[in-house]
Design a protein around this motif. Sequence first.
Motif, PDB file in Angstrom:
ATOM      1  N   LEU A 259       0.831  -1.201   0.000  1.00  9.45           N
ATOM      2  CA  LEU A 259       0.000   0.000   0.000  1.00  9.45           C
ATOM      3  C   LEU A 259       0.862   1.247   0.000  1.00  9.45           C
ATOM      4  O   LEU A 259       1.964   1.254   0.546  1.00  9.45           O
ATOM      5  CB  LEU A 259      -0.907   0.010   1.229  1.00  9.45           C
ATOM      6  N   ARG A 260       0.350   2.299  -0.589  1.00  9.26           N
ATOM      7  CA  ARG A 260       0.976   3.614  -0.485  1.00  9.26           C
ATOM      8  C   ARG A 260      -0.107   4.672  -0.420  1.00  9.26           C
ATOM      9  O   ARG A 260      -1.117   4.592  -1.110  1.00  9.26           O
ATOM     10  CB  ARG A 260       1.949   3.890  -1.638  1.00  9.26           C
ATOM     11  N   CYS A 261       0.084   5.656   0.453  1.00  6.04           N
ATOM     12  CA  CYS A 261      -0.887   6.732   0.626  1.00  6.04           C
ATOM     13  C   CYS A 261      -0.698   7.786  -0.461  1.00  6.04           C
ATOM     14  O   CYS A 261       0.434   8.181  -0.761  1.00  6.04           O
ATOM     15  CB  CYS A 261      -0.733   7.386   1.997  1.00  6.04           C
ATOM     16  N   LEU A 262      -1.794   8.253  -1.010  1.00  7.46           N
ATOM     17  CA  LEU A 262      -1.746   9.312  -2.005  1.00  7.46           C
ATOM     18  C   LEU A 262      -2.075  10.671  -1.397  1.00  7.46           C
ATOM     19  O   LEU A 262      -1.706  11.699  -1.946  1.00  7.46           O
ATOM     20  CB  LEU A 262      -2.724   9.011  -3.146  1.00  7.46           C
ATOM     21  N   GLY A 263      -2.757  10.682  -0.277  1.00 10.99           N
ATOM     22  CA  GLY A 263      -3.074  11.950   0.364  1.00 10.99           C
ATOM     23  C   GLY A 263      -4.290  11.835   1.264  1.00 10.99           C
ATOM     24  O   GLY A 263      -5.026  10.859   1.207  1.00 10.99           O
ATOM     25  N   MET A 264      -4.485  12.858   2.078  1.00 11.57           N
ATOM     26  CA  MET A 264      -5.618  12.892   2.995  1.00 11.57           C
ATOM     27  C   MET A 264      -6.214  14.293   2.979  1.00 11.57           C
ATOM     28  O   MET A 264      -5.490  15.280   2.983  1.00 11.57           O
ATOM     29  CB  MET A 264      -5.200  12.499   4.416  1.00 11.57           C
TER      30      MET A 264
END
Length: 300
Positions: free
Chosen positions: A103-108
């Motif tokens: 998994l990798r976060c793209l933004g919040m």
Amino acid sequence: SGARFVVRHPPLLHCAPWRRQVCVQKSSRCSPFGGGLMGAVRSRRLAAGERLGCVIDIETVPDPDVVGLAPRGAVVGRARRLTHRAVCATLLSFAERESDGSLRCLGMRTLTLERMAEGPLLGEIDTLLPDPESAGSMLVTYAGGMHDMAVLRQRAMRLWMFDVPRLRGWSERHERHHDMMYAYGPRAPHPSLAEVSALIGADLAGSRSSDPATRWIERGDWAPVVKRNRSDVCATFLAYAYWAAWRRGSELPVATAWTVLSRLIVAQGDRGNDLRRFSSHHLVGFAADWLAARTAAAAA
């Protein structure tokens, strides 16, 4: 001589022009807690073999206009969502590699009624959600089927906002809507998100308060509302990672989830102080070393 009823149509802000309103207000009226981390999510392309996911959580309070017209029994129990409106929403966008589940976060992004009207808030949510018709896209919630998405659907209907294809698609039963409440407790009584967080080593209790969101908002204090909302999203993201790891029989989703979430929090600087409890886990370093050793052994 009978009672006279006056139909009050929603203001034009909540009708068709809301799409233009969202674009104009996006840069100046979004919550400072979200920063610009999610601004480029739509334009950022996924790598080959990745699919787009989104975690969403909302905070709600009773809508006085609805409560005043509703029968007394509608403001308690499960039916109370019919009388509530969303005052805060946080969306965490992430990419999942189909081959190994990393998994990798793209933004919040966090949105509040403190800084925008309800119509633009719902429209922005519709913009940020992944396309439900896109193959591989997914939505992750905790009790989202019976609460979050139901409230958003009902509020959009109340404001005559029917041209919200992503919100409309995800608010119906969808095979790629993963509700973690049922993943961790298929049968009632379902565990709370705080209980699931304790299981996986995340301290969600520290973001909780006995005061309801209504009391904070009446005092003009939005920080506790945002803190709880963002914490719930982070906890739900981690809950999904553990669930995905169990289904795959691999620790990679969990190890990458803790790592990328930590990077996301650190990148926010002081704005990420309310999420520091999610920035580390005692097994992350061990898992990284073990994964590196296993990868090297496989390549030999």
